[in-house]
Write a protein that holds these residues in place. Structure first.
Motif, PDB file in Angstrom:
ATOM      1  N   UNK A  38       0.961  -1.063   0.232  1.00 35.55           N
ATOM      2  CA  UNK A  38      -0.213   0.057   0.085  1.00 35.55           C
ATOM      3  C   UNK A  38       0.813   0.990   0.054  1.00 35.55           C
ATOM      4  N   UNK A  39       0.500   2.419  -0.574  1.00 37.83           N
ATOM      5  CA  UNK A  39       1.369   3.593  -0.694  1.00 37.83           C
ATOM      6  C   UNK A  39       1.997   3.986   0.620  1.00 37.83           C
ATOM      7  N   UNK A  40       0.982   4.020   1.764  1.00 38.63           N
ATOM      8  CA  UNK A  40       1.801   4.368   2.964  1.00 38.63           C
ATOM      9  C   UNK A  40       2.928   3.440   3.359  1.00 38.63           C
ATOM     10  N   UNK A  41       3.414   2.171   2.880  1.00 34.82           N
ATOM     11  CA  UNK A  41       4.290   1.265   3.090  1.00 34.82           C
ATOM     12  C   UNK A  41       5.262   1.652   2.274  1.00 34.82           C
ATOM     13  N   UNK A  42       5.098   2.103   0.952  1.00 33.43           N
ATOM     14  CA  UNK A  42       6.026   2.159  -0.006  1.00 33.43           C
ATOM     15  C   UNK A  42       6.741   3.667   0.354  1.00 33.43           C
ATOM     16  N   UNK A  44       6.971   4.811   3.438  1.00 31.94           N
ATOM     17  CA  UNK A  44       7.782   4.733   4.761  1.00 31.94           C
ATOM     18  C   UNK A  44       8.975   3.832   4.318  1.00 31.94           C
ATOM     19  N   UNK A  74      -2.527  10.948   0.718  1.00 34.90           N
ATOM     20  CA  UNK A  74      -3.659  11.147  -0.053  1.00 34.90           C
ATOM     21  C   UNK A  74      -4.842  11.462   1.119  1.00 34.90           C
TER      22      UNK A  74
ATOM     23  N   UNK B 344      -8.712  10.851   6.457  1.00 32.67           N
ATOM     24  CA  UNK B 344      -8.136  10.815   5.132  1.00 32.67           C
ATOM     25  C   UNK B 344      -8.933   9.293   4.559  1.00 32.67           C
ATOM     26  N   UNK B 345      -9.133   9.529   3.203  1.00 31.04           N
ATOM     27  CA  UNK B 345      -9.836   8.453   2.652  1.00 31.04           C
ATOM     28  C   UNK B 345      -9.411   7.063   2.929  1.00 31.04           C
ATOM     29  N   UNK B 346      -8.132   6.880   3.194  1.00 41.01           N
ATOM     30  CA  UNK B 346      -7.613   5.570   3.383  1.00 41.01           C
ATOM     31  C   UNK B 346      -7.698   5.188   4.982  1.00 41.01           C
ATOM     32  N   UNK B 376      -8.826  -0.865   0.855  1.00 41.60           N
ATOM     33  CA  UNK B 376      -8.548  -1.458   2.133  1.00 41.60           C
ATOM     34  C   UNK B 376      -9.576  -2.607   2.237  1.00 41.60           C
ATOM     35  N   UNK B 629      -4.403   2.099  -6.650  1.00 45.99           N
ATOM     36  CA  UNK B 629      -3.280   1.539  -5.722  1.00 45.99           C
ATOM     37  C   UNK B 629      -3.523   0.338  -4.732  1.00 45.99           C
ATOM     38  N   UNK B 630      -2.660  -0.717  -4.590  1.00 45.21           N
ATOM     39  CA  UNK B 630      -3.221  -1.663  -3.530  1.00 45.21           C
ATOM     40  C   UNK B 630      -3.588  -1.142  -2.231  1.00 45.21           C
ATOM     41  N   UNK B 631      -4.546  -1.760  -1.512  1.00 45.60           N
ATOM     42  CA  UNK B 631      -4.897  -1.234  -0.318  1.00 45.60           C
ATOM     43  C   UNK B 631      -4.108  -2.201   0.877  1.00 45.60           C
ATOM     44  N   UNK B 632      -4.448  -1.804   2.158  1.00 42.68           N
ATOM     45  CA  UNK B 632      -3.985  -2.529   3.286  1.00 42.68           C
ATOM     46  C   UNK B 632      -4.220  -4.102   3.374  1.00 42.68           C
TER      47      UNK B 632
END
Lengths: 74, 960
Positions: A38-42, A44, A74, B344-346, B376, B629-632
């Motif tokens: 997920x973007x957050x992980x990338x 980081x 985002x 946030x949306x995520x 997610x 984008x892939x989610x969690x």
């Protein structure tokens, strides 16, 4: 995710691709991370990469150029 | 609606291409060669009287009721044991036969109680039917002589032949006084179930059905599958529910909501009361067989613990407050919107359920993607079969078992790795055992001596008791033997796979590090056993691999799946009946929940979210733009929650607190969220951390479909109205609409239509087709309008099969001086996963608590005796349970089940996970055990916290 955990996961992925054909190893790591993280992980991971002595395996660092790092939150 | 009565042809169908034609009572009948006269007659519509014959088991010829006369032959042969032959002229009703049959019936009835009016089988008794069919009008013998019917003789003395009713089994009774010794139960136990728990003791008039050596049903080896009860023609073996309620009056065919076998059952009803579940003979997965869970353990649906009203609370330390559906749903919607606005949306996500229907799962992931605007979404398959998706996707091109269950009937060598089918997938386990009794060879790769290794009339040719965590090494070593001894199928590989990739792989597996000798040393397996198993699999004919969570739940889970796929490709064991790679799915709809796009990186049909045309195809129908984008994943959602960027979750039908690893971490993640919505039948463990509870519906209360381990889409049919008012798909729709969507589904068939419209492998699936065919195996589309029993027949989904190097990497979870033993986990027959359902049924008589299996040597060193409390500690945590000393586990390995929340097995498991999919490494935990005097502080504290978290305001007021 804690930085240590993220480094651990990235290194686990690198360990797998290390055993594959050398030509495709770095591309394999990058593709895997782009596809499943997920973007957050990338994001980081990008932070972690900025530090020297970050504990990442050379193959992860080699793959960094092909990893898609999101720019803004985002 | 009416009661579905399946015809009983008396003897099993015969598969023969040659046919024979005979005449029965003047009608010409053509049947496959080898068919009995009884079955031929039945196919012509003529029911020959019978008692000991049923098409579930082979003919026996003992009751002498099915006699016929054949022109040109002497005597009156039994039609069940006489094969049909060309030109036979058979008479089923002659003066001679009528007299003989009446005589036989008269003898039967002379030793049978005449309490028909008050007998539970009244209305469903073949003995009664046959007495009517043969015109029995009188019994001349009286009851004064020797009999099994009366407790006292006429002179008041005890009748030593009489036996009391055995009511020990919680679900059925055995009344010996009603037994006609037809042996149908004994044969069903042998032939169908394969347990051999029943026998006929004594001879002649003394013959009695006996569980084990004159034991009680509960005390015997009986596994309570229900096959004997279903086979019994009288009230001798009778469901207790029939005794209590009476005979059903209508029924619907539906699909079991327990394991991934997906058995079809007739839900037999009286009004809206479920009377019993009866295995459906036309069910393609089970062919009329069942296990103790599907057949009997449905009582949870009416258990007092069911929550029937929505509830909310501000803080998880507050008691629950019952509210209206309207209030609960608008609360969820406003909280989720608030969190997205603030964080946030995520910041929110969903977890879909592998227990709910395809249609429900589809809607939950759609909620995340189309309404939340993120990806997610994850599902419990994350913690079980996600490596199957990755591994088979890489090698073959799609995440699916390659065969149907019927395929096992043509297997010659069966390799079972990391699965325990007789406990986890019992109905398939029975079919597997049947094939082995017919001569197929068995290889078991498992740290533990599972039942299949040696059980009546089944013995593994090779058991490789490997150390937990060494799957990849052992499988690669099998490949080493196959390659270095040139046992591979070169023609298949050249035609179907990439030859260069094969050569690269062959070079890799041939290395010394993968030799049986090297691998034997690190895995604890005898190198000769590795060689023997490899040779047998490669050269023994049709080779089929079945695997379970013992493969996937490892740091190298995905690599192990690839190693399995490599073996099957190298030996040409793909693309035809009898072979293949078969993941045994844990839950009823694991396959379906994966197919339906539950994973954060892919849409329904396993298509990545970054593919523009796929996204556009959904955007067109859903009318929103979708995130690329892939989610969690679940574990990342929890990580993000602890960090503060993930705040709300909607969990449908999964108990992550009990089922996910590292309980402390899960609890911390949940506690950090502001809105946890649990949608379930019961206040499960996760609900202890929830702010909103939405009552769910059982599989009996809704329409839909489940997809089993063989990709078979089976219908689930609503037999009663949802007790809490709504089916689960309706609740998800209400949440979506409260958040501004405009969903207008009025029936799950409309959701399936949307799935078919958007998902290439489901294009041809409709409820009409499901009703017509009974079930469909995907892919079902223009190329395969009736579905696909066997995959990769003419080529792999991805084109050429891909060989991938599988280097063994030892897990970082290692034993050492502090934690010298390896813990591995599994399931038991009578309980199911976290036990939320089965613990609320009488199944608990077989398994009241989780026990820790310890080898006698390890136990003795630590001073632990059988039944003692032991403390089990790992790097992650500790818990206590009682010991079970057994040599099923080798020294150095301990094992437990995880069905009871009080055990808290996942307090001990670590957060190591599969490198590719993050599937947790449940199967390897380094532990130490020591004697203990009871439950750990954490367990007591947890139970106290759980009790407080379950308070409901109104009922607390009333009760205290």
């Amino acid at each position: 995710m804690s930085a240590a955990k993220l480094v651990y996961k990235a290194n686990q992925i690198a360990t797998f691709f290390q055993s594959q054909s050398p030509d495709e190893a770095a591309a394999g790591v990058a593709a895997h991370i782009n596809k499943f993280w997920e973007p957050r992980m990338r994001r980081q991971l990008a932070d972690i990469l900025r530090h020297d002595d970050n504990g990442l395996k050379p193959l992860v660092i080699e793959a960094a150029g092909d990893i898609h790092f999101p720019q803004t939150t985002s | 609606m009416k009661l579905i009565q399946e015809p009983d042809f008396g003897t099993p169908a015969v598969a023969s291409e040659k046919t024979v034609t005979l005449t029965v009572d003047g009608f010409e009948v053509t049947v496959p060669e080898g068919t009995s006269i009884m079955r031929a007659a039945a196919e012509a519509g003529i029911a020959i009287p019978k008692l000991c014959a049923t098409d579930l088991v082979k003919s026996f010829g003992s009751c002498r009721l099915c006699l016929v006369e054949i022109d040109g032959r002497r005597g009156t042969p039994s039609s069940c044991t006489t094969p049909a032959a060309d030109g036979l002229v058979v008479h089923t009703q002659t003066d001679r036969l009528k007299k003989l049959r009446r005589g036989v019936m008269e003898l039967y009835i002379s030793d049978h109680p005449l309490d028909c009016l008050t007998c539970a089988a009244n209305g469903d008794c073949e003995l009664q039917d046959m007495a009517g069919a043969v015109g029995l009008r009188d019994v001349r013998y009286g009851y004064d002589g020797e009999n099994h019917v009366k407790a006292k003789a006429s002179d008041g003395t005890d009748n030593f032949r009489w036996m009391a009713k055995d009511e020990t089994n919680p679900y059925f009774t055995y009344d010996p006084s009603k037994c006609i010794v037809c042996s149908r139960c004994v044969r069903a136990c042998e032939e169908v179930q394969g347990t051999f728990a029943l026998t006929i003791e004594g001879r002649g008039f003394e013959s009695r059905v006996s569980p084990g050596a004159h034991e009680s049903f509960l005390g015997s080896e009986c596994v309570s599958c229900g096959a004997c009860v279903q086979a019994c023609p009288t009230g001798t073996l009778q469901e207790k529910s029939i005794i209590e309620i009476g005979q059903p009056e209508h029924s619907l065919v539906t699909t079991c909501a327990y394991c991934g076998v997906g058995c079809s059952f007739k839900a037999e009803m009286r009004g809206d009361e479920l009377v019993r579940m009866l295995a459906y003979k036309d069910g393609k997965a089970n062919h009329g067989h069942s296990c103790v869970k599907g057949r009997f353990a449905y009582g949870y649906a009416n258990h007092g613990d069911r929550i029937l009203n929505p509830m909310i609370r501000e803080k998880t330390s507050d008691p629950w407050r019952e509210v209206s559906w309207e209030e609960a749903l608008s609360h969820v919607a406003s909280e989720f919107r608030r969190l997205q606005y603030q964080h946030g949306r995520e910041s929110i996500g969903v977890i879909t359920s592998s227990r709910c229907t395809n249609e429900e799962t589809f809607l939950v992931q759609k909620l995340a993607r189309a309404v939340f605007g993120n990806n997610n979404t994850d599902t419990c398959a994350r913690v079980c079969h996600s490596p199957t998706g990755y591994g088979l996707g890489q090698t073959f091109g799609t995440s699916a078992g390659t065969q149907d269950f019927d395929s096992v009937e043509q297997s010659d060598v069966i390799l079972v790795i990391g699965a325990n089918p007789t406990d986890g997938h019992p109905v398939f386990g029975s079919r597997l055992k049947k094939r082995i009794r017919q001569g197929a060879k068995l290889i078991v790769i498992d740290p533990r001596r599972i039942d299949l290794v040696r059980t009546p009339h089944v013995e593994a040719a090779h058991h490789l008791p490997l150390r937990p965590g060494t799957n990849v090494a052992v499988l690669t070593s099998l490949a080493h033997v196959i390659v270095t001894e040139t046992l591979y199928d070169e023609a298949f590989i050249r035609e179907r796979c990439d030859w260069d990739e094969f050569q690269d792989w062959a070079e890799f597996v041939s290395r010394e590090e993968n030799s049986p000798e090297t691998v034997g040393a690190l895995s604890g397996v005898d190198p000769e056993e590795i060689r023997g198993a490899a040779r047998l699999y490669a050269t023994g004919g049709n080779g089929a691999i079945y695997y379970g969570l013992g493969v996937t739940e490892h740091s190298q889970g995905s690599t192990t799946v690839m190693a399995i796929a490599n073996l099957a490709m190298a030996t040409g064991n793909l693309g035809r009946p009898g072979v293949g790679v078969n993941p045994l799915r844990g839950q009823n709809n694991v396959q379906g929940s994966c197919d339906m796009g539950s994973f954060p990186h892919e849409f329904p049909g396993y298509r990545h979210v970054s593919i523009d045309e796929v996204r556009e195809s959904f955007e067109k129908i859903w009318g929103v733009s979708l995130n690329d984008e892939p989610g969690l994943r679940i574990n990342n959602m929890l990580d993000a929650a602890v960090e503060g960027s993930f705040k709300g979750i909607y969990i449908q039908g999964e108990d992550i607190l009990q089922s996910d690893p590292d309980t402390h971490h899960v609890a911390a993640g949940l506690a950090a969220m502001e809105c946890v919505v649990v949608h379930d039948l019961f206040l499960n463990e996760t609900a202890n951390y929830a702010h909103v509870f939405l009552p769910g519906s059982t599989f009996l209360e809704k329409d839909g479909t489940f997809t089993n381990a063989e990709r078979r889409i089976n219908r689930v049919r609503k037999v009663m109205t949802p007790r809490a008012g709504y089916a689960d798909w309706e609740v998800t729709q209400e949440i979506a609409n409260a958040m501004g969507a405009n969903w207008t589904y009025t029936h799950p068939s409309q959701i399936m239509a949307e799935i078919a419209l958007t998902t290439p492998s489901f294009t041809g699936v409709t409820y009409e087709l499901l009703d017509e065919k009974g079930s469909i195996q995907w892919p079902c589309n223009d190329k395969a309008p009736e579905g696909t029993p066997i995959m990769h027949v003419d080529g792999f989904v991805r084109g050429k099969g891909k060989f991938i190097r599988t280097e063994y990497v030892a897990t970082d979870e290692r034993t050492g001086p502090r934690f010298p033993l390896l813990l591995t986990t599994g399931r038991i027959l009578s309980q199911y996963n976290v036990g939320a359902q089965t613990r609320r049924t009488a199944n608990s008589v077989w398994h009241e608590e989780d026990r820790l299996e310890i080898n006698p040597i390890d136990a003795e060193v630590r001073g632990v005796k059988d039944g003692d409390w032991v403390r089990i500690a790992s790097r992650a945590g500790e818990t206590s349970l009682r010991a079970l000393i057994t040599d099923r586990v080798v020294p150095g390995v301990v094992y437990t089940t995880f069905h009871h929340p009080s055990t808290q097995a996942n307090v001990v498991t670590t957060d190591y996970s599969d490198w590719a999919t993050s599937c947790p490494e449940y199967k390897v935990t380094a532990v130490q055990i020591s004697p203990s005097n009871g439950q750990s502080d954490w367990q007591l504290e947890y139970e106290d916290q759980a009790r407080r978290a379950r308070r409901i305001a109104s009922s607390v007021d009333a009760a205290e």
